[in-house]
Design an enzyme around this catalytic site. Structure first.
Site, short mmCIF file in Angstrom:
data_model
loop_
_atom_site.label_atom_id
_atom_site.label_comp_id
_atom_site.label_asym_id
_atom_site.label_seq_id
_atom_site.Cartn_x
_atom_site.Cartn_y
_atom_site.Cartn_z
N GLY A 55 -29.92 58.33 75.94
CA GLY A 55 -29.23 58.66 74.70
C GLY A 55 -30.03 58.29 73.47
N SER A 56 -29.61 58.83 72.33
CA SER A 56 -30.22 58.48 71.05
C SER A 56 -29.65 57.15 70.53
CB SER A 56 -29.96 59.58 70.03
OG SER A 56 -30.61 60.77 70.41
N GLY A 57 -30.30 56.63 69.49
CA GLY A 57 -29.79 55.43 68.84
C GLY A 57 -30.53 54.16 69.19
N HIS A 58 -31.62 54.29 69.95
CA HIS A 58 -32.35 53.11 70.41
C HIS A 58 -33.81 53.12 69.96
CE1 HIS A 58 -28.99 52.28 73.05
NE2 HIS A 58 -29.12 53.45 73.65
N ASP A 111 -27.22 58.92 83.30
CA ASP A 111 -28.65 59.19 83.54
C ASP A 111 -28.94 59.24 85.04
OD1 ASP A 111 -29.31 59.20 80.76
OD2 ASP A 111 -29.18 57.02 80.77
N HIS A 220 -25.61 49.20 74.27
CA HIS A 220 -24.58 50.11 73.77
C HIS A 220 -23.33 49.32 73.40
CE1 HIS A 220 -27.01 52.24 76.83
NE2 HIS A 220 -27.09 53.13 75.87
#
Lengths: 335, 335
Positions: A55-58, A111, A220
């Protein structure tokens, strides 16, 4: 929610556009929607492909590690969400240079499921794949259930090792073997001091008091081991390293690489105060730090806090860790 | 105050200890109190020394730029406070390799006064020095009073240019000339979304509403041009670049380097959304971005927000900007 963005629904799209505009000499997107990022330089024929997804955001995780002697490709999901199996398959097929592809990713339900499906699709096209899940977060499950642990900042060490092994033209089986060997020697644990805000949600992922921190929280915002009162830097490091060293059976005369990873909002000054504590901790116990990595490697947007990752080194891992690597977000040439 | 530290009074000391422990192969401290950081590799005889000084709390500014083809030394003050003239003098004397030293620093009262005194001391020892103040923050004074402007992230470009010129063995006068030329072509402006907390004070440097941002704020929380409601990323970038381009008279067919600098707590994702906006802004106006720098280069600890720096390039500046440089906090080899 106070963020520099245009539209929460376009957060990922516009981040990816910015990355491609800035680094088009090194990275390119395979599809119109920019959800598959691969190297834009010439990859050696026959080199085993190393790919990931998440996912994005890391940032810099995940796509920030696409580059020379690291990842060949990364499929990108929405904030904190897995990309689709179809995207993963497309990436795998593009990153195969004839000798197969290692899928090396954090141990998360979406994932895992999507890479399983993607590798089935690849199998039908006679593309050889192997899958390795990174399970380095020692706070997320006991050691005898290691396969349940989440993947956090230790993924970066795993990609570094696998990427170097592939660049040295090892076979898929050899790359997988040395990567598994690295993962047996990598452990991470962290503390979160503040939540982050998913743009499309607009509210903090959790709440925490001004004098408290969450120990062992995931990237997360997954719940950790305990919420406790703020401790000093030295106390936090001792708490984390006591657990990591016990889990990994680190002992006198061992050599380790250490990563002090900021989760997003923690100043670099505090990460160096943390490193100082880690250095003194290991010095006292006769453990040598060969390579310190200090900065933001795996973040949760604007979350405050940090994690400590330790990789126990032997001559094989040392050589692969020191092997030069270069991506737009990570350069190992200088160590 | 939620910070990872041991004792607010030891914040600088322990940060510096961490830095020296982590990077002893590249950096060393001249004194017991670690307030003078210099390169630990062999510096070429006859190379002009490039030095700076400034308060703590801005990592990687200031000392993070000590390294190959950048700074030779940096004197370090307390958080947001200038180091002493005596420390600056000691640094200057150590960084002189026979052909003089350029002192290149942000335009702040304490630093100005102390460098004036330090250079007088150096003069008495027959060490040749020149002083250049960086005044790149276009929000801090009108153009006809440019000498009153503060130095912010544009300092990094100034050190890059001066460091490359010195490494090419230019004379002190030549290095100063090209550095002044660079500074005539560098402008910065930013927005702050949140305050930071000086550890020894324990309270935010200012207060701001949840839906507001401060335009043109300095990196110590100095008051900006106005407080306004939050805008979108595209609107913020247009506002900043309109002012920068007017001030610097940037026009069609110009070539520029752009730095999108996070102030501390702003996620990398948002910096890339910002870069996307800047790229489109310049593209629309026929201005080419040759080198994007995106990340945290000059921070205010955990302040949220960002600044945009533009350097207008010609062939001379382009060559010096692209010249390889390497410090523990900054590598230019990859651009």
């Amino acid at each position: 929610m106070k963020k520099i963005l245009n539209n929460p629904d376009a957060f990922c799209r516009e981040t990816l556009e910015g990355i491609i505009l800035a680094h088009s000499d090194k990275l390119k997107a395979l599809d119109e929607d920019l959800r598959i990022i691969v190297r834009n330089d010439k990859v050696k024929e026959g080199k085993v492909g190393i790919v990931t997804a998440g996912g994005s955001g890391h940032l810099p995780v995940f796509l920030g590690y696409v580059g020379q002697s690291m990842l060949d490709g990364c499929a990108v999901g929405n904030v904190f969400a897995s990309p689709s199996a179809k995207k993963m398959y497309h990436m795998i097929s593009q990153c195969d240079k004839g000798n197969g592809v290692l899928c090396l990713y954090g141990n998360y339900g979406g994932d895992n499921m999507n890479f399983d499906m993607a590798c089935e699709m690849a199998d039908m096209e006679d593309i050889n794949t192997m899958r390795i899940r990174v399970c380095d977060d020692i706070a997320s499950a006991p050691k005898d259930k290691k396969e349940k642990r989440r993947g956090v900042a230790g993924m970066v060490f795993a990609w570094k090792i696998a990427g170097a092994a592939a660049d040295k033209m090892m076979s898929l089986e050899e790359v997988a073997k040395v990567t598994n060997h690295a993962l047996e020697n990598i452990g991470t644990m962290g503390v979160a001091l503040s939540p982050c805000i998913v743009p499309q949600v607009g509210k903090p992922t959790f709440s925490i008091q001004d004098d408290e921190m969450e120990v062992g929280m995931g990237i997360h915002g997954e719940v950790g081991i305990e919420v406790c009162k703020m401790l000093t830097a030295d106390e936090i490091v001792k708490m984390l390293l006591d657990k990591i060293c016990e889990d990994m059976e680190i002992k006198r005369d061992d050599e380790v690489a250490v990563m002090i990873n900021g989760l997003g909002a923690t100043p670099l000054e505090e990460l160096y105060i943390t490193y100082r504590a880690a250095h003194k901790y290991f010095e006292k116990r006769g453990v040598a730090i060969l390579t310190p990595y200090i900065g933001e490697f795996a973040t949760s947007m604007e979350m405050a806090g940090m994690s400590v990752t330790v990789m126990k080194l032997d001559s094989v891992l040392k050589e692969l860790l020191e092997y030069p690597a270069s991506t737009p977000f990570f350069i190992n040439a200088n160590r």
